[in-house]
Design an enzyme around this catalytic site. Sequence first.
Site, PDB file in Angstrom:
ATOM      1  N   PRO A 246      -2.677  79.726 -25.769  1.00  0.00           N
ATOM      2  CA  PRO A 246      -2.948  79.460 -24.353  1.00  0.00           C
ATOM      3  C   PRO A 246      -4.438  79.150 -24.169  1.00  0.00           C
ATOM      4  O   PRO A 246      -5.273  80.038 -24.201  1.00  0.00           O
ATOM      5  CB  PRO A 246      -2.537  80.758 -23.648  1.00  0.00           C
ATOM      6  CG  PRO A 246      -2.502  81.800 -24.702  1.00  0.00           C
ATOM      7  CD  PRO A 246      -2.386  81.129 -26.043  1.00  0.00           C
ATOM      8  N   ASP A 422      -8.858  80.967 -26.858  1.00  0.00           N
ATOM      9  CA  ASP A 422      -7.507  81.525 -26.775  1.00  0.00           C
ATOM     10  C   ASP A 422      -7.543  82.635 -25.731  1.00  0.00           C
ATOM     11  O   ASP A 422      -8.184  83.673 -25.940  1.00  0.00           O
ATOM     12  CB  ASP A 422      -7.132  82.072 -28.164  1.00  0.00           C
ATOM     13  CG  ASP A 422      -5.705  82.578 -28.228  1.00  0.00           C
ATOM     14  OD1 ASP A 422      -5.156  82.969 -27.181  1.00  0.00           O
ATOM     15  OD2 ASP A 422      -5.156  82.603 -29.354  1.00  0.00           O
ATOM     16  N   HIS A 423      -6.842  82.403 -24.645  1.00  0.00           N
ATOM     17  CA  HIS A 423      -6.931  83.353 -23.528  1.00  0.00           C
ATOM     18  C   HIS A 423      -6.286  84.701 -23.857  1.00  0.00           C
ATOM     19  O   HIS A 423      -6.504  85.694 -23.162  1.00  0.00           O
ATOM     20  CB  HIS A 423      -6.260  82.740 -22.287  1.00  0.00           C
ATOM     21  CG  HIS A 423      -6.808  83.247 -20.983  1.00  0.00           C
ATOM     22  ND1 HIS A 423      -7.626  84.345 -20.895  1.00  0.00           N
ATOM     23  CD2 HIS A 423      -6.652  82.800 -19.721  1.00  0.00           C
ATOM     24  CE1 HIS A 423      -7.944  84.566 -19.623  1.00  0.00           C
ATOM     25  NE2 HIS A 423      -7.371  83.646 -18.892  1.00  0.00           N
ATOM     26  N   ARG A 424      -5.508  84.747 -24.935  1.00  0.00           N
ATOM     27  CA  ARG A 424      -4.957  86.054 -25.326  1.00  0.00           C
ATOM     28  C   ARG A 424      -6.056  86.948 -25.883  1.00  0.00           C
ATOM     29  O   ARG A 424      -5.982  88.165 -25.826  1.00  0.00           O
ATOM     30  CB  ARG A 424      -3.871  85.871 -26.400  1.00  0.00           C
ATOM     31  CG  ARG A 424      -2.653  85.124 -25.917  1.00  0.00           C
ATOM     32  CD  ARG A 424      -1.739  84.790 -27.078  1.00  0.00           C
ATOM     33  NE  ARG A 424      -2.410  83.977 -28.073  1.00  0.00           N
ATOM     34  CZ  ARG A 424      -1.887  83.654 -29.247  1.00  0.00           C
ATOM     35  NH1 ARG A 424      -0.697  84.090 -29.580  1.00  0.00           N
ATOM     36  NH2 ARG A 424      -2.551  82.897 -30.095  1.00  0.00           N
TER      37      ARG A 424
END
Length: 450
Positions: A246, A422-424
């Site tokens: 993401p 990476d938004h995680r």
Amino acid sequence: MAIQQVTIPDIGDFDAVEIIEILVSVGDTVAVDDSLLTLESDKATMEIPSPVAGTVKSIAVEMGGSVSEGDHVFDIEVEDSAAASAPAEKPVAEKSQPAPAVQAAEAPQAPKAETSKPAPATHATVENSPVVAAAANKPVNAQTMSAKSHASPSVRAFARKLGVDLGNVNGSGPKGRIVQTDVEAAIKAVMSGATAAPGQAAMSGSGIPPIPEVDFSKFGETTTEELGRIKKISGKFLHASWLNVPHVTQFDESDITEMDQFRKDQKASAEKQGIKLTPLVFVMKAVVKALQDFPSFNASLSVDGQSIIKKQYYNIGIAVDTPNGLMVPVVKDVDQKGIYELSRDLMEISAKARDGKLGPADMAGGTFTISSLGGIGGTQFTPIVNAPEVAIMGLSKAKMQPVWNGSEFMPRLIMPFSVSYDHRAIDGAEGVRFTTTVGKYLTDLRQLIL
Ligand code: CAO
């Protein structure tokens, strides 16, 4: 203990068949008939099972390489008794599942893969730098995810076609072998929302509506050119990253007026030493300092997506535009090098990349990537994260701009840049803190030595 050389058996009429999966790593324990390699020709996919039980000592081939009958592919350490009883003749090879030939050899006489072949690429290296792997003519790591799964070539091909990682599919066949209905069941589970743990890359792509096929020639003349090999391979990886990660892209800019003046001041003396100083090396130093401040950017997520692995080394991948496609060699230990040394490294790896001379070691172990289009143009772009890294910087072209200093407009050299992450692994606030910090270091290089 003895070392057995495993070679490619009779694989029918096939010659120079591409290796699309290396299913074991150095140090792995294998049983007889465990699959070692998957080969794919135009007509068939074939697995090479292990003829012996033992420990993989070296891998003499690379993903994406080609092999023919008789090629040495692995060295496996076996018990002496097993070595003595190893089959003297080549097992009969079937088209779909050939058995490899074995040459028994005592360890001291066994030719070392490192000396006779390019350094073997372990899964770890490939995982570290998949785009890099692409540049090394190796298929991307999406295929290594199913390394330990047992499935027939046709089931593997079926799973690959649908983007299913067999590593996340339970096998219902004999000895846990995965059959086609297991793959179908896994897809159904995802489609019904019963997905695996968060962060699992397993079902990337499933459920995505395909782009319709259009006969463009109906509208005018067309020509069709096959994509280059590196583009095909890196394309798969980029697609996997795009689907699995993401992405958020943070745009920013930095006033590099002083930095660039310093670079120009150094240019003549650098040139005397054969060094071309570009802004990129200063950016590499500023990025590493910021990575030290924000360790989550110099990291990877664990495969299950439940942990973040922070790295205490700073190896920066540099995207290089080559006639064959995009390659990402890695400049190692950037934190320990000065500007001149980094420039030399950069010149060396980009020349090697353009000459197609990069080896696996040149491209492994990256922790963060920079893609610089600053020498070409553009204002901003959204680079794709070089997973399993979690962040990538995109540099665009610096331009002189009028900047208000509170009382007047001053000409300042402003460099736009972006960071996709990476938004995680990284939150938005952290994302902008990171870009602000990089920008601050670039504006005032003195802060790099604090
Ligand atoms: N702003 C303004 N000028 C810049 C600049 C920037 N951000 N970055 C570089 N320049 C200048 C350099 O100073 C140099 O000018 P001078 O010769 O007058 O000093 C000129 O642009 C050319 O630089 P370069 O491209 O040769 O060198 P580099 O160190 O900046 O980059 C490399 C090296 C290997 C990264 C680059 O050559 C390259 O291949 N870039 C393309 C990467 C790419 O394709 N990325 C996309 C990946 S995603 O598809």
